[in-house]
Design a protein around this motif. Structure first.
Motif, short mmCIF file in Angstrom:
data_model
loop_
_atom_site.label_atom_id
_atom_site.label_comp_id
_atom_site.label_asym_id
_atom_site.label_seq_id
_atom_site.Cartn_x
_atom_site.Cartn_y
_atom_site.Cartn_z
N UNK A 41 48.01 50.23 31.70
CA UNK A 41 47.80 49.54 30.42
C UNK A 41 46.41 48.92 30.40
N UNK A 42 46.03 48.27 31.50
CA UNK A 42 44.72 47.61 31.56
C UNK A 42 43.59 48.63 31.46
N UNK A 43 43.75 49.78 32.11
CA UNK A 43 42.70 50.80 32.06
C UNK A 43 42.51 51.33 30.64
N UNK B 245 39.77 44.95 32.01
CA UNK B 245 39.22 44.98 33.37
C UNK B 245 39.77 43.84 34.23
N UNK B 246 40.25 42.78 33.59
CA UNK B 246 40.63 41.54 34.29
C UNK B 246 41.48 41.78 35.53
N UNK B 247 42.50 42.62 35.43
CA UNK B 247 43.45 42.75 36.54
C UNK B 247 43.32 44.04 37.32
N UNK C 63 44.66 34.69 34.82
CA UNK C 63 45.69 33.67 35.03
C UNK C 63 47.07 34.18 34.62
N UNK C 64 47.12 35.04 33.61
CA UNK C 64 48.40 35.60 33.17
C UNK C 64 48.77 36.87 33.91
N UNK C 65 47.81 37.46 34.64
CA UNK C 65 48.01 38.79 35.20
C UNK C 65 49.12 38.89 36.22
#
Length: 384
Positions: free
Chosen positions: A273-275, A305-307, A256-258
């Motif tokens: 950053x996500x990785x 992993x979310x985004x 939701x924030x991605x």
């Protein structure tokens, strides 16, 4: 290109993601009843789940080709209509052959709708001039959570048929609400027909590797996280349930924030950053010596992993010189192939070593996603 935060078209595609996730979430608590009604052994049930995955992998590329010809709106709504009754077909199937056909159709129409609604989300992103893909995937996660949450009590109280009827009616209401306001994209069949063939450029296949290597860890937590905590970290049954709960909670919140994060930092930086966060969380879970350390690791893993997959999907839908449905069908098929293959492969490795070793090795897959993060630039739209 207008820069709006929320439009009718965004509401529509969000509802379609919610509906798809809701039906899948409604299926999850039915699996034991499905196996018991047909007197399936564990291996036979595993084959049925394999048929579901094969249905998805078969129909995803077909959906991509149809999107190029007819547009994402037409294909999405058509797939949603035929997907809607498949939960009832699974419930009412009287024999194993008919159940096999029903689960193939369930997986096939689910996968076809997945590709086409992602293509519609890409078109909506273009129209709005802002990122919405991560929040769309968040609505999918939310739909799964709702479907599973109400499905269990309905099954226990009223039985499988009533649960399927209620789920089908609610999913139909979501579809009816989305129908008149779904974005009407305008395909150009003559121009797109040439682009709808199997792509020969490496870009969609490389993005498919990113999706594949990000969805394998997700499948590992779903299928093996609780068992890892219970058998190797000596956690209780209740504590072990927090493995996927912690992962899915942080993943939904960050999705939701991605979009806001991605619009501010850019897709490439967000991917990197996500990785890194996902690698750190997976390593923490793999090297945990206490159950609570693994729970924290899985929660951090969900943040990372979310985004990754939503950005890969956005990039696939915006590849230059390629119909969006074609790129998305390649990336979706490769990503879901990871979810299909991962459980059996992880089980084989764990049988000869340990689940801890599996989770310790998964950061290597995420490292590949990090190395290919430059491809995420295709998810960014030029500023007008």
């Amino acid at each position: 290109m207008r820069q709006e935060f929320f439009t009718r078209e965004r509401l529509a595609v969000s509802l379609l993601f919610l509906m798809n996730g809701f039906v899948i979430g409604s299926w999850a608590p039915k699996v034991p009843d499905f196996a018991r009604n047909l007197d399936l052994s564990e291996s036979e049930l595993g084959l049925m789940i394999l048929v579901l995955g094969l249905g998805s992998l078969t129909c995803m590329p077909l959906a991509g080709a149809q999107i190029a010809r007819f547009g994402s709106r037409t294909v999405t709504l058509a797939c949603a209509v035929v997907f809607l009754p498949t939960l009832l077909l699974l419930t009412l199937a009287p024999s194993i052959p008919l159940a096999g056909l029903a689960i193939f159709l369930f997986g096939g129409f689910m996968g076809a709708m997945d590709v086409s609604m992602n293509a519609n989300a890409v078109e909506t992103e273009r129209q709005m001039g802002r990122s919405i893909m991560s929040s769309c995937h968040a609505f999918w996660s939310l739909g799964g959570l709702i479907g599973a949450s109400i499905g269990g009590p309905l099954l226990a109280t009223y039985g499988s048929t009533v649960q399927s009827l209620v789920a089908t009616v609610l999913a139909g209401v979501m579809l009816l609400a989305a129908w008149p306001i779904t974005l009407r994209d305008q395909p150009h069949p003559d121009a797109e027909h040439r682009k709808a063939r199997l792509p020969m450029t490496p870009l969609p296949w490389l993005l498919g590797i990113v999706a594949l290597f990000c969805m394998v860890p997700e499948g590992a937590v779903l299928d093996w996280g609780a068992l890892y905590m219970r058998d190797e970290l000596m956690g209780s049954v209740a504590t072990s349930s927090y493995a996927y709960a912690g992962f899915s909670l942080t993943m939904a919140l960050m999705r939701f924030a991605g979009d806001i994060v991605r619009d501010r930092l850019g897709a490439v930086t967000t991917t990197r950053i996500c990785a890194v966060i996902a690698m750190a969380g997976t390593a923490l879970a793999g090297f945990a010596v206490e159950p609570w350390m693994a729970v924290i690791g899985f929660a951090v893993m969900g943040i990372g992993i979310s985004n990754l997959v939503p950005i890969a999907f956005s990039a696939a839908g915006n590849l230059p010189g390629m119909a969006s449905g074609v790129g998305l069908s390649v990336v979706s098929s490769m990503g879901y192939a990871g979810i299909l293959v991962a459980p059996s492969l992880i089980g084989f490795v764990a049988q000869h070593s340990s689940l801890a070793l599996v989770f310790r090795c998964l950061p290597l897959l995420l490292l590949v996603a990090l190395l290919l993060s430059g491809l995420a630039r295709h998810a960014d739209r030029p500023q007008s």
